[in-house]
Design a protein around this motif. Structure first.
Motif, PDB file in Angstrom:
ATOM      1  N   UNK A  20       0.818  -1.220   0.000  1.00 13.59           N
ATOM      2  CA  UNK A  20       0.000   0.000   0.000  1.00 13.59           C
ATOM      3  C   UNK A  20       0.850   1.268   0.000  1.00 13.59           C
ATOM      4  N   UNK A  21       1.899   1.247  -0.812  1.00 14.58           N
ATOM      5  CA  UNK A  21       2.811   2.396  -0.942  1.00 14.58           C
ATOM      6  C   UNK A  21       2.720   2.938  -2.366  1.00 14.58           C
ATOM      7  N   UNK A  22       2.884   4.240  -2.534  1.00 16.08           N
ATOM      8  CA  UNK A  22       2.816   4.824  -3.879  1.00 16.08           C
ATOM      9  C   UNK A  22       4.059   4.486  -4.709  1.00 16.08           C
ATOM     10  N   UNK A  23       3.900   4.570  -6.028  1.00 14.62           N
ATOM     11  CA  UNK A  23       4.975   4.408  -7.009  1.00 14.62           C
ATOM     12  C   UNK A  23       5.569   2.997  -7.047  1.00 14.62           C
ATOM     13  N   UNK A  24       4.858   2.007  -6.526  1.00 10.74           N
ATOM     14  CA  UNK A  24       5.305   0.612  -6.612  1.00 10.74           C
ATOM     15  C   UNK A  24       4.199  -0.170  -7.309  1.00 10.74           C
ATOM     16  N   UNK A  25       4.554  -0.843  -8.404  1.00 13.15           N
ATOM     17  CA  UNK A  25       3.568  -1.612  -9.152  1.00 13.15           C
ATOM     18  C   UNK A  25       4.025  -3.058  -9.238  1.00 13.15           C
ATOM     19  N   UNK A  26       3.243  -3.945  -8.659  1.00 10.86           N
ATOM     20  CA  UNK A  26       3.530  -5.376  -8.684  1.00 10.86           C
ATOM     21  C   UNK A  26       2.616  -6.003  -9.741  1.00 10.86           C
ATOM     22  N   UNK A  27       3.193  -6.299 -10.909  1.00 14.02           N
ATOM     23  CA  UNK A  27       2.403  -6.803 -12.036  1.00 14.02           C
ATOM     24  C   UNK A  27       1.730  -8.132 -11.694  1.00 14.02           C
ATOM     25  N   UNK A  28       2.438  -9.036 -11.042  1.00 11.42           N
ATOM     26  CA  UNK A  28       1.866 -10.349 -10.709  1.00 11.42           C
ATOM     27  C   UNK A  28       0.679 -10.194  -9.756  1.00 11.42           C
ATOM     28  N   UNK A  29       0.803  -9.306  -8.782  1.00 11.03           N
ATOM     29  CA  UNK A  29      -0.282  -9.077  -7.819  1.00 11.03           C
ATOM     30  C   UNK A  29      -1.515  -8.496  -8.529  1.00 11.03           C
ATOM     31  N   UNK A  30      -1.284  -7.551  -9.427  1.00 13.80           N
ATOM     32  CA  UNK A  30      -2.392  -6.934 -10.159  1.00 13.80           C
ATOM     33  C   UNK A  30      -3.064  -7.941 -11.085  1.00 13.80           C
ATOM     34  N   UNK A  31      -2.280  -8.759 -11.786  1.00 10.85           N
ATOM     35  CA  UNK A  31      -2.837  -9.778 -12.677  1.00 10.85           C
ATOM     36  C   UNK A  31      -3.652 -10.796 -11.882  1.00 10.85           C
ATOM     37  N   UNK A  32      -3.178 -11.163 -10.696  1.00 10.93           N
ATOM     38  CA  UNK A  32      -3.908 -12.107  -9.843  1.00 10.93           C
ATOM     39  C   UNK A  32      -5.280 -11.534  -9.451  1.00 10.93           C
ATOM     40  N   UNK A  33      -5.323 -10.253  -9.118  1.00 11.13           N
ATOM     41  CA  UNK A  33      -6.597  -9.622  -8.749  1.00 11.13           C
ATOM     42  C   UNK A  33      -7.562  -9.601  -9.935  1.00 11.13           C
ATOM     43  N   UNK A  34      -7.045  -9.296 -11.114  1.00  7.40           N
ATOM     44  CA  UNK A  34      -7.890  -9.280 -12.311  1.00  7.40           C
ATOM     45  C   UNK A  34      -8.420 -10.675 -12.625  1.00  7.40           C
ATOM     46  N   UNK A  35      -7.579 -11.679 -12.447  1.00 11.65           N
ATOM     47  CA  UNK A  35      -7.995 -13.059 -12.696  1.00 11.65           C
ATOM     48  C   UNK A  35      -9.080 -13.473 -11.704  1.00 11.65           C
ATOM     49  N   UNK A  36      -8.861 -13.172 -10.422  1.00 14.93           N
ATOM     50  CA  UNK A  36      -9.839 -13.549  -9.387  1.00 14.93           C
ATOM     51  C   UNK A  36     -11.168 -12.820  -9.543  1.00 14.93           C
ATOM     52  N   UNK A  37     -11.132 -11.596 -10.030  1.00 15.10           N
ATOM     53  CA  UNK A  37     -12.356 -10.809 -10.214  1.00 15.10           C
ATOM     54  C   UNK A  37     -13.112 -11.221 -11.475  1.00 15.10           C
ATOM     55  N   UNK A  38     -12.503 -12.070 -12.299  1.00 12.33           N
ATOM     56  CA  UNK A  38     -13.170 -12.527 -13.512  1.00 12.33           C
ATOM     57  C   UNK A  38     -13.046 -11.577 -14.686  1.00 12.33           C
ATOM     58  N   UNK A  39     -12.227 -10.550 -14.547  1.00 11.88           N
ATOM     59  CA  UNK A  39     -12.092  -9.561 -15.614  1.00 11.88           C
ATOM     60  C   UNK A  39     -11.420 -10.167 -16.845  1.00 11.88           C
ATOM     61  N   UNK A  40     -10.358 -10.922 -16.658  1.00 11.74           N
ATOM     62  CA  UNK A  40      -9.649 -11.504 -17.798  1.00 11.74           C
ATOM     63  C   UNK A  40     -10.539 -12.494 -18.547  1.00 11.74           C
ATOM     64  N   UNK A  41     -11.319 -13.263 -17.816  1.00  6.64           N
ATOM     65  CA  UNK A  41     -12.231 -14.217 -18.454  1.00  6.64           C
ATOM     66  C   UNK A  41     -13.324 -13.484 -19.230  1.00  6.64           C
ATOM     67  N   UNK A  42     -13.838 -12.406 -18.668  1.00  2.46           N
ATOM     68  CA  UNK A  42     -14.872 -11.620 -19.359  1.00  2.46           C
ATOM     69  C   UNK A  42     -14.324 -11.017 -20.645  1.00  2.46           C
ATOM     70  N   UNK A  43     -13.094 -10.539 -20.620  1.00  2.98           N
ATOM     71  CA  UNK A  43     -12.470  -9.979 -21.821  1.00  2.98           C
ATOM     72  C   UNK A  43     -12.267 -11.072 -22.861  1.00  2.98           C
TER      73      UNK A  43
END
Length: 123
Positions: A20-43
């Motif tokens: 929860x710090x600014x200017x740090x982007x964890x691609x794997x963490x973000x992709x995991x959230x998108x996968x769990x939310x069903x966004x990637x499957x919907x796309x």
């Protein structure tokens, strides 16, 4: 405004990192959230089907200029009528069908519905 006149929009909040710090982007963490939310499957599903859709009158208004000038001249009155047509108007649908036949070479890239034209994703 009535509820039927609105469109549904969803907002997915993605945390860019676990610290929860600014200017740090964890691609794997973000992709995991998108996968769990069903966004990637919907796309993925949307891209397999017909993600782009447009009413017949809108298609005629926007893309008739891609047709040959002879066709435009022959259908000038019909195009003016189609631009103001209600959804599902048979004359607008017929005009749209004629324009599509001239503009889009591959018939598998679109499907003509009762009120809209559905386009496949051009991958």
């Amino acid at each position: 405004r009535t509820i039927n006149a609105t469109d549904v929009h969803y907002v997915r909040c993605i945390k860019p990192n676990t610290l929860n710090k600014p200017a740090i982007f964890d691609m794997a963490h973000s992709a995991h959230q998108l996968r769990c939310a069903g966004v990637l499957e919907a796309v993925r599903i949307s891209r397999m089907a017909y993600p782009n859709r447009m009413p017949h009158a809108s298609f005629v208004s926007r893309y008739a200029l891609l047709t040959p000038s002879e066709w435009q001249a022959a259908h000038e009155v019909d195009m003016a009528r189609a631009r103001a047509a209600a959804p599902g108007d048979e004359s607008a649908r017929a005009l749209c069908e004629g324009a599509l036949a001239l503009v889009v070479e591959d018939v598998a890239r679109y499907q003509l519905g009762k009120t809209k034209v559905f386009f496949r994703a051009f991958l």
